[in-house]
Design an enzyme around this catalytic site. Structure first.
Site, mmCIF file in Angstrom:
data_model
loop_
_atom_site.group_PDB
_atom_site.id
_atom_site.type_symbol
_atom_site.label_atom_id
_atom_site.label_comp_id
_atom_site.label_asym_id
_atom_site.label_seq_id
_atom_site.Cartn_x
_atom_site.Cartn_y
_atom_site.Cartn_z
ATOM 1 N N ASP A 54 -1.583 18.510 -6.615
ATOM 2 C CA ASP A 54 -2.499 17.572 -5.961
ATOM 3 C C ASP A 54 -2.712 16.376 -6.889
ATOM 4 O O ASP A 54 -2.836 16.536 -8.105
ATOM 5 C CB ASP A 54 -3.835 18.283 -5.694
ATOM 6 C CG ASP A 54 -4.869 17.321 -5.116
ATOM 7 O OD1 ASP A 54 -5.779 16.913 -5.872
ATOM 8 O OD2 ASP A 54 -4.722 16.928 -3.953
ATOM 9 N N ILE A 55 -2.719 15.200 -6.330
ATOM 10 C CA ILE A 55 -3.026 14.007 -7.136
ATOM 11 C C ILE A 55 -4.522 13.746 -7.014
ATOM 12 O O ILE A 55 -5.060 13.671 -5.916
ATOM 13 C CB ILE A 55 -2.227 12.782 -6.634
ATOM 14 C CG1 ILE A 55 -0.729 13.060 -6.743
ATOM 15 C CG2 ILE A 55 -2.622 11.529 -7.423
ATOM 16 C CD1 ILE A 55 -0.239 13.356 -8.136
ATOM 17 N N HIS A 136 4.293 -3.026 -6.146
ATOM 18 C CA HIS A 136 4.032 -4.312 -6.816
ATOM 19 C C HIS A 136 2.605 -4.309 -7.339
ATOM 20 O O HIS A 136 1.685 -3.776 -6.713
ATOM 21 C CB HIS A 136 4.315 -5.497 -5.898
ATOM 22 C CG HIS A 136 3.318 -5.783 -4.820
ATOM 23 N ND1 HIS A 136 2.185 -6.555 -5.030
ATOM 24 C CD2 HIS A 136 3.293 -5.421 -3.511
ATOM 25 C CE1 HIS A 136 1.527 -6.670 -3.892
ATOM 26 N NE2 HIS A 136 2.157 -5.982 -2.956
ATOM 27 N N GLU A 182 5.596 -10.060 -6.273
ATOM 28 C CA GLU A 182 6.039 -9.637 -4.930
ATOM 29 C C GLU A 182 5.513 -10.610 -3.899
ATOM 30 O O GLU A 182 6.158 -10.954 -2.929
ATOM 31 C CB GLU A 182 5.536 -8.219 -4.636
ATOM 32 C CG GLU A 182 6.032 -7.632 -3.323
ATOM 33 C CD GLU A 182 5.190 -7.996 -2.117
ATOM 34 O OE1 GLU A 182 4.069 -8.528 -2.321
ATOM 35 O OE2 GLU A 182 5.650 -7.821 -0.978
ATOM 36 N N GLU A 183 4.284 -11.077 -4.115
ATOM 37 C CA GLU A 183 3.644 -11.954 -3.120
ATOM 38 C C GLU A 183 4.340 -13.314 -3.012
ATOM 39 O O GLU A 183 4.090 -14.056 -2.071
ATOM 40 C CB GLU A 183 2.159 -12.138 -3.462
ATOM 41 C CG GLU A 183 1.349 -10.862 -3.498
ATOM 42 C CD GLU A 183 1.144 -10.238 -2.110
ATOM 43 O OE1 GLU A 183 1.724 -10.743 -1.149
ATOM 44 O OE2 GLU A 183 0.415 -9.248 -2.017
ATOM 45 N N ASP A 211 3.455 0.020 -0.908
ATOM 46 C CA ASP A 211 2.768 -1.268 -0.854
ATOM 47 C C ASP A 211 1.711 -1.170 0.251
ATOM 48 O O ASP A 211 2.044 -1.152 1.435
ATOM 49 C CB ASP A 211 3.786 -2.379 -0.542
ATOM 50 C CG ASP A 211 3.164 -3.757 -0.558
ATOM 51 O OD1 ASP A 211 3.916 -4.734 -0.372
ATOM 52 O OD2 ASP A 211 1.927 -3.869 -0.735
ATOM 53 N N HIS A 298 -4.928 -10.142 1.949
ATOM 54 C CA HIS A 298 -4.732 -11.434 1.273
ATOM 55 C C HIS A 298 -6.000 -12.277 1.226
ATOM 56 O O HIS A 298 -5.954 -13.507 1.188
ATOM 57 C CB HIS A 298 -3.584 -12.225 1.932
ATOM 58 C CG HIS A 298 -2.239 -11.672 1.604
ATOM 59 N ND1 HIS A 298 -1.059 -12.257 1.985
ATOM 60 C CD2 HIS A 298 -1.881 -10.558 0.914
ATOM 61 C CE1 HIS A 298 -0.028 -11.543 1.550
ATOM 62 N NE2 HIS A 298 -0.508 -10.488 0.897
ATOM 63 N N ASP A 317 -0.938 12.105 -2.390
ATOM 64 C CA ASP A 317 -0.390 13.472 -2.403
ATOM 65 C C ASP A 317 0.998 13.508 -1.774
ATOM 66 O O ASP A 317 1.872 14.274 -2.201
ATOM 67 C CB ASP A 317 -1.330 14.437 -1.674
ATOM 68 C CG ASP A 317 -2.628 14.671 -2.433
ATOM 69 O OD1 ASP A 317 -3.623 15.082 -1.809
ATOM 70 O OD2 ASP A 317 -2.652 14.419 -3.658
HETATM 71 N N1 DTR Z 1 4.323 -7.994 2.478
HETATM 72 C C1 DTR Z 1 3.366 -7.038 1.937
HETATM 73 C C2 DTR Z 1 2.507 -6.413 3.005
HETATM 74 C C3 DTR Z 1 3.285 -5.885 4.122
HETATM 75 C C4 DTR Z 1 3.280 -6.352 5.367
HETATM 76 N N2 DTR Z 1 4.078 -5.535 6.143
HETATM 77 C C5 DTR Z 1 4.604 -4.591 5.370
HETATM 78 C C6 DTR Z 1 5.473 -3.554 5.665
HETATM 79 C C7 DTR Z 1 5.840 -2.689 4.639
HETATM 80 C C8 DTR Z 1 5.381 -2.888 3.334
HETATM 81 C C9 DTR Z 1 4.501 -3.961 3.046
HETATM 82 C C10 DTR Z 1 4.124 -4.776 4.086
HETATM 83 C C11 DTR Z 1 2.438 -7.714 0.970
HETATM 84 O O1 DTR Z 1 1.707 -8.601 1.378
HETATM 85 O O2 DTR Z 1 2.425 -7.311 -0.200
HETATM 86 ZN ZN ZN Z 2 0.422 -8.935 -0.033
HETATM 87 ZN ZN ZN Z 3 1.711 -5.862 -1.018
#
Ligand code: DTR
Ligand code: ZN
Ligand code: ZN
Ligand code: CA
Length: 449
Positions: A54-55, A136, A182-183, A211, A298, A317
């Site tokens: 378990d986490i 990320h 990532e953003e 994510d 966001h 988990d």
């Molecule tokens: N682009 C990601 C959020 C996000 C939106 N749709 C999905 C589908 C699968 C994984 C992530 C996402 C972000 O804003 O970090």
């Molecule tokens: Zn995002």
């Molecule tokens: Zn994200």
């Protein structure tokens, strides 16, 4: 070995003459895999497959609190190129280094700013078969990014720390990563994949991406890019009677995209972003129909208050289940054993005695399921109080006295949550005979990590 001599007397009046040997302490490191002569023949057995642990939700949330504090202390965000992002990297790296991971910080440039990927390898496993989990770590500049994507980052961090705490020995090599920028368009993960030699890419059996795992109005989405990886997650949720949906909007929208483009099998989990939850989804998952899965997506309100604990706990988990299942390892009960076979006489109704084992060569803390094998010869075991004393000096009760337990000997393996102790150091078995008459001695004892 002690020689028991003297007349055969009724049990309670039996006086046992004990000839203590002066054999030197023999703290022996026995590795089941080494093929050396083993003091414990059971250690030679194939270790059982380890079930995923378990986490701890509390631990994952503690990481989120740290990330929140970091954002609050750095202009309210953890965005690429800002001080809050580098502070986030430093926090995660510090935890992993302390736990015994091999960490690497990979730098790249985007938008004129330096970015950082953190890659952590768990020593061991087949280097030709890598199981990879990533998330990320950067937020948008508008807010602290606790769900997006502190949730994924904290969940894989705690999974990695649990690997270390459990002393998990995967068949495959485990790698974890926290991506930068990532953003800005999966910049960090793409940089990593593009700079990974083809020979190294071919060793990655699967990349799992996490994510957004704790959206306040959560959905349970599973990436459908690879049927086998999808199946691992779907089966886990199905066993808990939680229905899942395939993640349809994410293609190309997170850090699995560069891995998929490189021909690497990908999978992952997602709890939803700006899209609104349908009535049908609300029917099966609860929550609010017509409302976004994450109304603070966001935004500055993506704080520690923007977290659904149930989703975070379940997804964490599920990650552990996938990592343990896909890496096919063990928490070998007979993996690394430290033993002391020196006899120590236990004075009748007297002061406690101790036998020590010096543990060396390990990293991080002891496991939460430390095995303590005890072999005490005694003619009335109910007289005995037995404790394990960790390097910190803290005592862990293994066996209390019991006046009505007249059976002989204590030959038993105890399991102790010793995760609060450093693995390396001097461990002691402390034994006291608190009942008059009947005596005995510590024959041997051992610790298995
Ligand atoms: N682009 C990601 C959020 C996000 C939106 N749709 C999905 C589908 C699968 C994984 C992530 C996402 C972000 O804003 O970090
Ligand atoms: Zn995002
Ligand atoms: Zn994200
Ligand atoms: Ca006694």
């Amino acid at each position: 070995m002690l020689e028991l001599t003297g007349p055969t007397l009724p049990r309670r009046s039996r006086a046992v003459a004990l000839l203590a040997t002066s054999a030197a302490l023999t703290a022996t490191l026995l590795g089941a895999a080494s093929g050396t002569a083993l003091a414990d023949p059971t250690a030679a057995k194939a270790p059982a497959k380890a079930a995923a642990p378990d986490i701890s939700l509390a631990n994952v949330k503690a990481h989120l609190s740290q990330l929140q504090s970091i954002a609050s202390a750095n202009g309210g965000n953890r965005a690429h190129g800002r001080s809050g992002y580098k502070a986030s990297i430093d926090y995660v790296k510090g935890k992993l280094d302390a736990a015994g991971f091999t960490t690497t910080v990979q730098q790249f440039t985007s938008g004129g700013s330096t970015g950082y990927n953190l890659v952590a390898d768990w020593p061991g496993g087949d280097a030709g078969h890598v199981l990879f989990a990533g998330a990320h770590l950067d937020s948008v500049s508008a807010g602290p990014g606790i769900n997006d994507n502190g949730s994924g980052s904290a969940a894989i961090l705690e999974t990695a720390l649990t690997v270390a705490r459990e002393g998990y020995k995967p068949s495959k090599h485990l790698r974890f990563a926290w991506w930068g920028a990532e953003e800005l368009g999966m910049v960090g993960s793409r940089y990593y994949v593009n700079n990974l030699p083809a020979a190294e890419r071919s060793k990655i059996d699967g990349y799992l991406n996490f994510d957004m795992l704790a959206s306040p109005n959560p959905g349970y989405f599973v990436y459908d890019d690879d049927p086998a990886l999808e199946g691992v997650f779907k089966n886990w949720f199905a066993a808990k009677n939680i229905s899942t949906e395939i993640e349809t909007e994410g293609d190309g929208r997170s850090d699995h995209a560069p891995f998929k483009s490189a021909g690497i099998r990908v999978g992952g989990l997602f709890s939803g972003a700006e899209t609104r939850k349908s009535s049908a989804q609300a029917q099966k998952w609860g929550g609010t129909a017509g409302q976004a899965f994450d109304r603070c997506y966001h935004s500055s309100c993506d704080t520690t208050s923007n977290i659904n604990d149930t989703a975070l706990d379940l997804n964490s988990d599920a990650i552990a289940y996938a990592v343990w299942t896909l890496s096919g390892g063990t928490t070998e009960p007979g993996g690394t054993t430290f033993e002391n076979t020196t006899d120590v006489a236990i004075p009748d109704a007297g002061a406690p005695v101790e036998s020590s084992i010096a543990v060396t060569g390990r990293t991080g803390n002891a496991p939460s399921a430390l095995k303590v094998g005890v072999d005490i010869k005694h003619t009335w075991r109910g007289d005995l109080v037995v404790d394990l004393v960790g390097p910190s000096g803290r005592a862990y009760r293994l066996k209390s006295s019991n006046g009505s337990d007249s059976a002989d000997n204590v030959i038993e393996t105890f399991t102790v949550d010793a995760s609060g102790e450093t693995a390396n150091g001097t461990w002691k078995l402390r034994v006291q005979d608190i009942g008059a008459q009947d005596t005995g001695y510590i024959d041997s004892w051992k610790l298995t990590f």
